[in-house]
Design an enzyme around this catalytic site. Structure first.
Site, mmCIF file in Angstrom:
data_model
loop_
_atom_site.group_PDB
_atom_site.id
_atom_site.type_symbol
_atom_site.label_atom_id
_atom_site.label_comp_id
_atom_site.label_asym_id
_atom_site.label_seq_id
_atom_site.Cartn_x
_atom_site.Cartn_y
_atom_site.Cartn_z
ATOM 1 N N THR A 9 1.906 -9.403 12.184
ATOM 2 C CA THR A 9 2.022 -8.080 11.579
ATOM 3 C C THR A 9 1.031 -7.949 10.454
ATOM 4 O OG1 THR A 9 3.488 -6.425 10.700
ATOM 5 C CG2 THR A 9 3.657 -8.617 9.761
ATOM 6 N N GLY B 109 2.482 1.316 8.001
ATOM 7 C CA GLY B 109 1.800 2.124 9.005
ATOM 8 C C GLY B 109 0.741 1.280 9.662
ATOM 9 N N THR C 283 0.877 -1.183 0.000
ATOM 10 C CA THR C 283 0.000 0.000 0.000
ATOM 11 C C THR C 283 0.912 1.230 0.000
ATOM 12 O OG1 THR C 283 -0.245 -0.241 2.401
ATOM 13 C CG2 THR C 283 -2.023 -1.094 1.029
ATOM 14 N N THR D 216 -7.893 10.992 0.890
ATOM 15 C CA THR D 216 -8.414 12.062 0.026
ATOM 16 C C THR D 216 -7.408 12.512 -1.016
ATOM 17 O OG1 THR D 216 -7.727 13.596 1.733
ATOM 18 C CG2 THR D 216 -10.028 12.967 1.700
#
Lengths: 412, 412
Positions: free
Chosen positions: A202, A194, A169, A412
């Site tokens: 994990t 993150g 990601t 966004t």
């Protein structure tokens, strides 16, 4: 012994015998591969651990059920949508995804681990996924999705690096690690930068091996390794709703020494853990905190995490600010557990790398040396508590303005 | 009732009767006032709470001893050096500071609360402090320090805003709050912007009142207020080694209604808490998290803190990113306590301001409204757990790249 491929960056690493990979663009995100599959060509035994989050998503709930009998032989990952907080529709979508991949591979849906990672609170875009995976049956008839589809074995040409790439990601690079054990190999891929303070595992880390290993031995090797690696990792104290670690073994290489196998699994997990820490969102450095002399292993890990997670320690490491006082602050703030009340300034020592900074007096010259140590791209902080034999090592990264920039503007 | 001076910004606020203030530059830092004293002209009763850090500094250790008999009537604060992790020399320096201020005010050293705040691990610069405070005796004979010294009552001309200003480190403005109760007033000053997750108190907050209050009532009023205000504040999860809150009452205005007094103390503490949160290092917004329907008040506070302290929630609030999924992540990650295992996605609701975001579906239009809500300079996140009657409100701020910039380069 487990020691080759130690650079771990993944280029040239091949799957163990009998495993293959797929990576493609199904249209979950605008560009780049977002769908990957790891599959064993023969029946495999499996072990898996999942997030303990109370908001674990439908993909995790389904996969936990599939993992129960340790017979999973395929893993599908959708990147950029977590399928979390999506209710009954999310459950139906996870089940359909398992069925689509099962049909494609001609295995029962229960043999498929389904995982998804990305934004929380949005439904999976099932139309393009359905089309990409062959329209809900074998054969690749696609409807309203993108033209590219996976039709069969001939499309499974992705190596571990390509699969790890399709899982990313906000990761800046794909994480792959590999070790040899006897005739067999252990290959792992992972993603996550993150929302990383794993509770049972994990974000996503998948290991496959062609070693012949029984289900109990496999489970023990994985859990023991995860406890000392992924569960000692924290990028930002935020525990994901999607954490999953799984290990598939298909036996193609025959039996191997049990201890050497466990060591290889641990080595791959540790390598992936350090790769994840180093690539933490906005991170510029690997931060390792070693606590020794604690009253218990649990105390050692608690104090180590407290230092590792302190934003003041993390920002000081980022700026190579020789402000070691923040480490004693982070040690001292632990007061919830009875055994922590035995911690005293008199018994405690603190070092950066090999340099003791407390209680040794630190003049201008020592501070200048400390700055040099903190400028390295790996910083190790050592704390001894003088209370007992408990020890722990934990892994994380510095906190930079990059972390803020990435996360202030993610959806966004 | 306690309702005037509600803007709380401190301009024009005077001390209650019988209190006076001093603020001066003693040379602890290069420029600006760094030494302040609050003193009662008559005997006072006091209440105080201190950090529970295992690395509490010598100033805190000394002051905790002085606080025991509730007779403190003066508070001295040195800003920009914490006197923490400084060993036996730090203890001697704290004791000398109390003696110097006691001599100056002609009260026993045991009546003086000593506090220091700033960098950890450096000795206090005693020579300039000694000179500034009159050379160790009354009268102002100074030796090797700066020319300015405090010689006597005529130098005690600093109002609360000036004292609060001399207490600041990385604070961007001074924090003062005031409330009236009957004929009496409660005035508070506070500092603290980083290393803020108070355990028993916040960095430094001092309240003085001319109300006539007994020691037990005073202690109850302070502890009850601190529990619901400063102890519900977190800027960065890092608990200072110097946290101190004290309340001095000198009785000059006579007795007041006990409930109204407790309410005024609470109002001043809450006002200062919100001022501290809003001025958190790098902060651009006040973040308030309200949890209701928890199984217990402790669970409510734990879940609220978990949301408040999540760096992913804090960065989303900073960037007005409508990524509400991070709130459910931060609720779900709590698994250490038995009662948290009862939390379920089905029973939980999440709102921003008055707008429910979970489980209500959020389309494009709702997300646009959410962005507007998150753009305000106060953001309130509400969570209901549907488990019981427990409730808590906690106070913090967003996480910006400013926080990183301030803390990556603090001592150097």
């Amino acid at each position: 012994m487990a020691n080759n491929d130690a650079d771990g960056m993944g280029a040239g690493v091949e799957w163990p015998r009998g495993f293959r990979g797929y990576a493609g663009h199904a249209g979950v995100r605008q560009s780049g591969n977002d769908l990957s599959i790891i599959a064993s060509e023969r029946p495999a035994v499996s072990a898996a651990v999942f997030t303990r989050s109370r908001f674990a998503g439908p993909s995790v709930v389904l996969s936990r059920r599939h993992a129960a009998d340790q017979r999973m032989s395929a893993i599908v990952t959708v990147a950029s949508n977590a399928n979390v907080a999506t209710g009954a529709e999310g459950e139906r979508n996870a089940a359909e995804l398992a069925a689509l991949v099962g049909d494609l591979l001609e295995i029962p849906a229960e043999r498929v681990l389904v995982s998804s990672t990305g934004v929380i609170g949005r439904q999976l875009p099932m139309a393009p996924l359905r089309a990409h995976l062959g329209g809900g049956g074998a054969g690749g008839a696609h409807r309203d999705g993108p033209a590219a589809t996976v039709a069969g074995a001939e499309d499974f040409d992705a190596d571990p690096l390509a699969v790890a790439g399709a899982m990313m990601t906000t990761d800046t690079h794909a994480k792959v690690s590999s070790r040899t054990v006897g005739e067999a190999r252990v290959v792992g891929v992972a993603k996550g930068v993150g929302m990383i303070e794993p509770d049972m595992a994990t974000m996503l880390a998948y290991l496959v091996t062609d070693a012949e290993v029984g289900p109990i031995e496999l489970d023990n090797a994985l859990r023991s390794a995860v406890d000392r690696t992924f569960n000692c990792l924290s990028v930002d104290t935020d525990t994901s709703t999607s954490d999953t670690v799984a290990l598939l073994a298909n036996g193609a290489a025959g039996p191997v020494d049990a201890d050497a196998f466990a060591e290889a699994v641990h080595a791959v997990c540790l390598d992936l853990t350090e790769q994840l820490a180093r690539d933490g969102e906005g991170a510029t450095k690997l931060l390792r905190v070693v606590v020794q002399g604690a009253a218990s292993p649990a105390q050692a890990k608690r104090i180590a995490k407290s230092v590792l997670n302190s934003p003041l320690v993390k920002t000081a490491v980022h700026g190579a600010d020789p402000n070691w006082g923040r480490v004693v602050m982070a040690v001292g703030k632990n007061t919830e557990h009875e055994e922590d009340l035995a911690i005293t300034p008199e018994r405690t020592t603190v070092r950066f790398g090999a340099m003791e900074v407390y209680p040794t007096a630190t003049g201008e010259e020592e501070l200048a040396r400390l700055v040099e140590i903190m400028r390295q791209d790996e910083v190790e902080i050592g704390v001894t508590l003088g209370l007992g034999e408990g020890a722990a090592t934990v892994y994380g990264c510095d906190l930079s303005d990059g972390y803020v920039r990435i996360n202030a503007d993610y959806t966004t």
